[in-house]
Design a protein around this motif. Structure first.
Motif, PDB file in Angstrom:
ATOM      1  N   UNK A  25       0.824  -1.202   0.000  1.00 39.61           N
ATOM      2  CA  UNK A  25       0.000   0.000   0.000  1.00 39.61           C
ATOM      3  C   UNK A  25       0.862   1.258   0.000  1.00 39.61           C
ATOM      4  N   UNK A  26       1.989   1.210   0.704  1.00 37.90           N
ATOM      5  CA  UNK A  26       2.899   2.357   0.712  1.00 37.90           C
ATOM      6  C   UNK A  26       3.434   2.624  -0.690  1.00 37.90           C
ATOM      7  N   UNK A  27       3.742   1.561  -1.423  1.00 40.05           N
ATOM      8  CA  UNK A  27       4.188   1.723  -2.808  1.00 40.05           C
ATOM      9  C   UNK A  27       3.089   2.353  -3.654  1.00 40.05           C
ATOM     10  N   UNK A  28       1.831   1.947  -3.421  1.00 38.76           N
ATOM     11  CA  UNK A  28       0.714   2.558  -4.142  1.00 38.76           C
ATOM     12  C   UNK A  28       0.636   4.048  -3.866  1.00 38.76           C
ATOM     13  N   UNK A  29       0.848   4.429  -2.604  1.00 43.36           N
ATOM     14  CA  UNK A  29       0.816   5.849  -2.249  1.00 43.36           C
ATOM     15  C   UNK A  29       1.940   6.612  -2.949  1.00 43.36           C
ATOM     16  N   UNK A  30       3.115   6.003  -3.019  1.00 45.14           N
ATOM     17  CA  UNK A  30       4.246   6.629  -3.717  1.00 45.14           C
ATOM     18  C   UNK A  30       3.912   6.810  -5.193  1.00 45.14           C
ATOM     19  N   UNK A  31       3.342   5.764  -5.812  1.00 49.79           N
ATOM     20  CA  UNK A  31       2.984   5.850  -7.220  1.00 49.79           C
ATOM     21  C   UNK A  31       1.914   6.899  -7.474  1.00 49.79           C
ATOM     22  N   UNK A  32       0.968   7.025  -6.553  1.00 51.97           N
ATOM     23  CA  UNK A  32      -0.079   8.025  -6.704  1.00 51.97           C
ATOM     24  C   UNK A  32       0.525   9.421  -6.766  1.00 51.97           C
ATOM     25  N   UNK A  33       1.408   9.725  -5.815  1.00 46.55           N
ATOM     26  CA  UNK A  33       2.054  11.039  -5.786  1.00 46.55           C
ATOM     27  C   UNK A  33       2.885  11.257  -7.048  1.00 46.55           C
ATOM     28  N   UNK A  34       3.653  10.232  -7.435  1.00 46.96           N
ATOM     29  CA  UNK A  34       4.517  10.357  -8.618  1.00 46.96           C
ATOM     30  C   UNK A  34       3.704  10.523  -9.898  1.00 46.96           C
ATOM     31  N   UNK A  35       2.569   9.822  -9.987  1.00 48.74           N
ATOM     32  CA  UNK A  35       1.754   9.942 -11.189  1.00 48.74           C
ATOM     33  C   UNK A  35       1.111  11.316 -11.281  1.00 48.74           C
ATOM     34  N   UNK A 118      -9.212   8.360 -11.596  1.00 49.17           N
ATOM     35  CA  UNK A 118     -10.219   8.457 -10.543  1.00 49.17           C
ATOM     36  C   UNK A 118     -10.451   9.901 -10.101  1.00 49.17           C
ATOM     37  N   UNK A 119      -9.454  10.756 -10.298  1.00 53.09           N
ATOM     38  CA  UNK A 119      -9.573  12.152  -9.880  1.00 53.09           C
ATOM     39  C   UNK A 119     -10.107  13.057 -10.980  1.00 53.09           C
ATOM     40  N   UNK A 120     -10.161  12.553 -12.197  1.00 48.88           N
ATOM     41  CA  UNK A 120     -10.629  13.366 -13.327  1.00 48.88           C
ATOM     42  C   UNK A 120     -12.108  13.106 -13.577  1.00 48.88           C
ATOM     43  N   UNK A 121     -12.920  14.169 -13.673  1.00 42.37           N
ATOM     44  CA  UNK A 121     -14.363  13.986 -13.894  1.00 42.37           C
ATOM     45  C   UNK A 121     -14.633  13.193 -15.166  1.00 42.37           C
ATOM     46  N   UNK A 150     -13.011   8.849  -3.963  1.00 52.38           N
ATOM     47  CA  UNK A 150     -12.740   7.564  -4.596  1.00 52.38           C
ATOM     48  C   UNK A 150     -11.354   7.052  -4.213  1.00 52.38           C
ATOM     49  N   UNK A 151     -10.376   7.972  -4.196  1.00 52.05           N
ATOM     50  CA  UNK A 151      -9.015   7.580  -3.808  1.00 52.05           C
ATOM     51  C   UNK A 151      -8.996   7.168  -2.342  1.00 52.05           C
ATOM     52  N   UNK A 152      -9.685   7.963  -1.495  1.00 50.82           N
ATOM     53  CA  UNK A 152      -9.755   7.634  -0.068  1.00 50.82           C
ATOM     54  C   UNK A 152     -10.411   6.271   0.120  1.00 50.82           C
ATOM     55  N   UNK A 153     -11.505   6.051  -0.593  1.00 51.97           N
ATOM     56  CA  UNK A 153     -12.179   4.763  -0.496  1.00 51.97           C
ATOM     57  C   UNK A 153     -11.310   3.624  -0.994  1.00 51.97           C
ATOM     58  N   UNK A 154     -10.533   3.894  -2.039  1.00 51.70           N
ATOM     59  CA  UNK A 154      -9.625   2.873  -2.580  1.00 51.70           C
ATOM     60  C   UNK A 154      -8.625   2.424  -1.514  1.00 51.70           C
ATOM     61  N   UNK A 155      -7.992   3.394  -0.840  1.00 58.04           N
ATOM     62  CA  UNK A 155      -7.002   3.041   0.174  1.00 58.04           C
ATOM     63  C   UNK A 155      -7.653   2.439   1.417  1.00 58.04           C
ATOM     64  N   UNK A 156      -8.857   2.870   1.754  1.00 53.81           N
ATOM     65  CA  UNK A 156      -9.556   2.235   2.867  1.00 53.81           C
ATOM     66  C   UNK A 156      -9.874   0.781   2.531  1.00 53.81           C
TER      67      UNK A 156
END
Length: 207
Positions: A25-35, A118-121, A150-156
């Motif tokens: 999950x930490x790697x996912x968070x890193x990728x999210x920021x990098x993307x 997920x963040x783009x309408x 959606x992102x918050x729900x994804x990580x939850x």
């Protein structure tokens, strides 16, 4: 990732399994920021870099498969820890999953497409981006996007999985005496299989 979590859970306990999931999950968070910053687009822009990452990921999977096979055979080394014994690899779950995730270009591709999307309408066809079988799964799961919730729900959802999955495995382990070797063996097969797939993919791309 689930194979690694399963192996750590049945051999080293619930906390080790949950901690392994936290590494992914930490790697996912890193990728999210990098993307969001546009950094990981570099990987998709240069096929050679992607191929090298796939190859490294394949080698790591085969290495972890070997470790899981040793666990299945009951050949885990132990070291004394405060008068008790603890598997020498008990503290490596987080690091193992984190490194494996960072060398997985398909996880980067996920965040370049689904994650940022997920963040783009708009509407997002989630399963259409699945490696190898995306065309067959297109249209099966389409979601409305544009909300950070959606992102918050994804990580939850990830948190629920990485805590519940190890707990379920440990509960099954208490009921089945040979459960740990079976899970370790299955994990070894899954990791070895995907390791071979990744290596073949890397060779084809480089050639």
């Amino acid at each position: 990732m689930n194979a690694v979590i399963a192996e750590e859970s049945v051999n080293n306990g619930w906390f080790a399994g949950a901690r392994t999931g936290l590494g992914a999950m930490t790697a996912d968070a890193v990728f999210l920021v990098c993307s969001l910053l546009g950094v990981v687009t570099f990987v998709e822009r240069f096929p050679t870099v992607r191929a090298v990452m796939v190859g490294v990921g394949g080698v790591l999977m085969l290495y972890f498969a070997y470790g899981a096979a040793l666990d299945a055979a009951g050949d885990t080394e132990t070291v004394p820890t405060g008068g008790s014994t603890l598997p020498t690899r008990a503290t490596t779950g987080f690091r193992k999953a984190f490194i494996l995730a960072l060398t997985n270009p398909y996880q980067i591709l996920f965040w370049l497409t689904i994650g940022v999307g997920l963040l783009e309408p708009g509407r997002l066809d989630v399963l259409a981006y699945t490696p190898y079988v995306g065309a067959d799964l297109a249209g099966l799961l389409v979601v409305q996007t544009g909300s950070p919730a959606l992102i918050v729900g994804f990580f939850l959802g990830i948190v629920v999985w990485i805590t519940g999955f190890p707990a379920a495995l440990r509960a099954a382990q208490r009921r089945v005496a040979k459960f740990a070797p079976l899970v370790a063996g299955a994990s070894a097969l899954v990791l070895a299989g995907f390791g071979v797939v990744f290596l073949v993919d890397a060779v084809r791309t480089l050639v």
